[in-house]
Design an enzyme around this catalytic site. Structure first.
Site, PDB file in Angstrom:
ATOM      1  N   GLU A  94       0.826  -1.201   0.000  1.00 55.24           N
ATOM      2  CA  GLU A  94       0.000   0.000   0.000  1.00 55.24           C
ATOM      3  C   GLU A  94       0.864   1.255   0.000  1.00 55.24           C
ATOM      4  O   GLU A  94       1.966   1.271   0.562  1.00 55.24           O
ATOM      5  CB  GLU A  94      -0.934   0.003   1.213  1.00 55.24           C
ATOM      6  CG  GLU A  94      -1.978  -1.097   1.131  1.00 55.24           C
ATOM      7  CD  GLU A  94      -2.920  -1.146   2.331  1.00 55.24           C
ATOM      8  OE1 GLU A  94      -4.025  -1.694   2.181  1.00 55.24           O
ATOM      9  OE2 GLU A  94      -2.541  -0.647   3.416  1.00 55.24           O
TER      10      GLU A  94
ATOM     11  N   CYS B 145       3.561   8.679   0.612  1.00 55.84           N
ATOM     12  CA  CYS B 145       4.078   7.751   1.623  1.00 55.84           C
ATOM     13  C   CYS B 145       4.188   6.392   0.945  1.00 55.84           C
ATOM     14  O   CYS B 145       3.174   5.785   0.583  1.00 55.84           O
ATOM     15  CB  CYS B 145       3.130   7.695   2.819  1.00 55.84           C
ATOM     16  SG  CYS B 145       3.628   6.507   4.090  1.00 55.84           S
TER      17      CYS B 145
ATOM     18  N   CYS C 264       6.839  -6.574   6.756  1.00 52.80           N
ATOM     19  CA  CYS C 264       7.891  -5.848   7.463  1.00 52.80           C
ATOM     20  C   CYS C 264       8.841  -6.808   8.153  1.00 52.80           C
ATOM     21  O   CYS C 264       8.432  -7.881   8.615  1.00 52.80           O
ATOM     22  CB  CYS C 264       7.286  -4.891   8.493  1.00 52.80           C
ATOM     23  SG  CYS C 264       8.514  -3.775   9.232  1.00 52.80           S
TER      24      CYS C 264
ATOM     25  N   CYS D  42       7.276  -4.177  15.643  1.00 53.55           N
ATOM     26  CA  CYS D  42       6.657  -3.155  16.483  1.00 53.55           C
ATOM     27  C   CYS D  42       5.219  -3.566  16.818  1.00 53.55           C
ATOM     28  O   CYS D  42       4.414  -3.802  15.906  1.00 53.55           O
ATOM     29  CB  CYS D  42       6.677  -1.809  15.772  1.00 53.55           C
ATOM     30  SG  CYS D  42       8.330  -1.264  15.287  1.00 53.55           S
TER      31      CYS D  42
ATOM     32  N   CYS E 141       2.007  -1.511  15.374  1.00 51.69           N
ATOM     33  CA  CYS E 141       1.890  -1.274  13.933  1.00 51.69           C
ATOM     34  C   CYS E 141       1.230  -2.456  13.236  1.00 51.69           C
ATOM     35  O   CYS E 141       1.661  -3.609  13.399  1.00 51.69           O
ATOM     36  CB  CYS E 141       3.284  -1.028  13.338  1.00 51.69           C
ATOM     37  SG  CYS E 141       3.275  -0.733  11.561  1.00 51.69           S
TER      38      CYS E 141
ATOM     39  N   CYS F 101      -0.653   6.502   9.719  1.00 54.31           N
ATOM     40  CA  CYS F 101       0.581   5.858  10.170  1.00 54.31           C
ATOM     41  C   CYS F 101       0.277   4.630  11.019  1.00 54.31           C
ATOM     42  O   CYS F 101      -0.522   4.688  11.961  1.00 54.31           O
ATOM     43  CB  CYS F 101       1.411   6.836  11.008  1.00 54.31           C
ATOM     44  SG  CYS F 101       2.225   8.106  10.041  1.00 54.31           S
TER      45      CYS F 101
END
Length: 346
Positions: free
Chosen positions: A94, A107, A114, A118, A121, A339
């Protein structure tokens, strides 16, 4: 058995020129093709109209252009646009277009999923499938630039690597993409309008400094106390705050560039005076800016936005310490584009 065609955008300009010479053609044809691929973002050989039909057929026989496709585009009530981008192997990432009155910011993602863990997230809950290639990163920017021109009547002004993935875990491809984005032979954007945001990989921050990169650096910090940071960002047990600070000091000594810290304040996690005092101490070694970012929930309730009183405490303490601080309100929350929310829900 049919030989698998090579993605032509993996070739340098020199390799393209060599290809034409080897096929008894003029070397400058390679320059023409390179311009079509990077300046004009061509997605097919057929559109390369200054090449003969025979030349285009030769390219078609030998190469492919593995361009992205915007599968789903969502528009937020605040104007933010989120793209679900399908890659040539059917994986999806995305990217987001964030408009304001004065700029439009892309962005972009650097990995499918990933590499890090974290807890706050949504992207970290996706298994890292692979790194994005330079052309796949480049294509995200081109798509958002086109949307910026179409919907906001102005070209893209800024780029942040804050989408899916940890950019420094895909360092070489990210640098190659930025080189194409900033090159006059590509999009010609200024590197000063590009920010790479990292969760903090000390070795790679040092490498960026040694490589004398010209773009901006942002660090997703969220706590300057090791035990707290490790509880929310477990990889901090390996990449400690001491190591991170030493790497950032090295970065500043080499670049003299101000460091931006991205920082979310959560209720009952990092919302005390002790937390903000630790942040002030962490920031003192080099000129810095702190972006206090509004938290965007990812459905499980473990993390909750801190009170306005806590945010005010951060702002007042940082300002008294002469550290630049900005409170950032999230955009695109209604389409999971803010975010920490990118998780291929579209």
């Amino acid at each position: 058995m049919e030989t698998k065609k090579k993605d032509i955008r993996a070739l340098t300009r020199e390799q393209l020129r060599d290809f034409f010479v080897q096929n008894e053609d003029k070397a400058f044809r390679g320059n023409q093709v390179y311009e079509w691929l990077w300046q004009k973002s061509a997605h097919s050989f057929e559109v390369m109209t200054n090449l003969s039909k025979e030349t285009r057929e030769m390219l078609e026989a030998n190469f492919v252009i593995n361009h992205i496709k915007v599968d789903v585009m969502q528009r937020s009530t605040d104007g933010t646009i989120k793209n679900a981008v399908r890659l040539h192997d059917d994986l999806v990432v995305e990217s987001v277009l964030i408009p304001t009155n004065t700029r439009t910011t892309a962005c972009v993602s650097s990995q499918v999923g990933c590499s890090l863990d974290c807890k706050f997230c949504a992207t970290s809950r996706l298994k890292r499938m692979r790194n994005l290639n330079p052309d796949e990163i480049y294509d995200q920017v081109v798509a958002i630039d086109n949307e910026s021109r179409l919907y906001f009547d102005r070209p893209l002004s800024n780029i942040v690597f804050m989408g899916m993935g940890e950019p420094l875990m895909n360092y070489n491809n990210v640098l190659k993409a930025i080189d194409k984005i900033t090159s006059k032979e590509g999009l010609g954007m200024s590197p000063k309008r590009i920010t790479v945001s990292t969760s903090g990989v000390p070795k790679m921050i040092r490498k960026m400094a040694d490589d004398q990169v010209k773009f901006n650096l942002a660090v997703s910090l969220h706590s300057a106390i090791d035990t707290i940071r490790t509880s929310i960002m477990p990889f901090n047990a390996t990449f400690t705050l001491v190591d991170l600070r030493e790497a950032l000091a090295y970065w500043y000594s080499k670049t003299k560039s101000r460091i931006t810290y991205e920082y979310v304040v959560w209720k009952d996690i990092n919302d005390t005076q002790k937390d903000v005092d630790a942040l002030v101490d962490f920031c003192r070694f080099a000129p810095s800016k702190v972006n206090l970012i509004e938290y965007n929930p990812i459905d499980d309730g473990e993390f909750q936005q801190a009170s306005n009183k806590a945010i005010d405490m951060y702002v007042n303490t940082l300002e008294r310490s002469r550290i630049v601080v900005t409170v950032r309100r999230s955009r695109g929350k209604d389409i999971d584009a803010a975010c920490g929310q990118l998780a291929n829900k579209a």
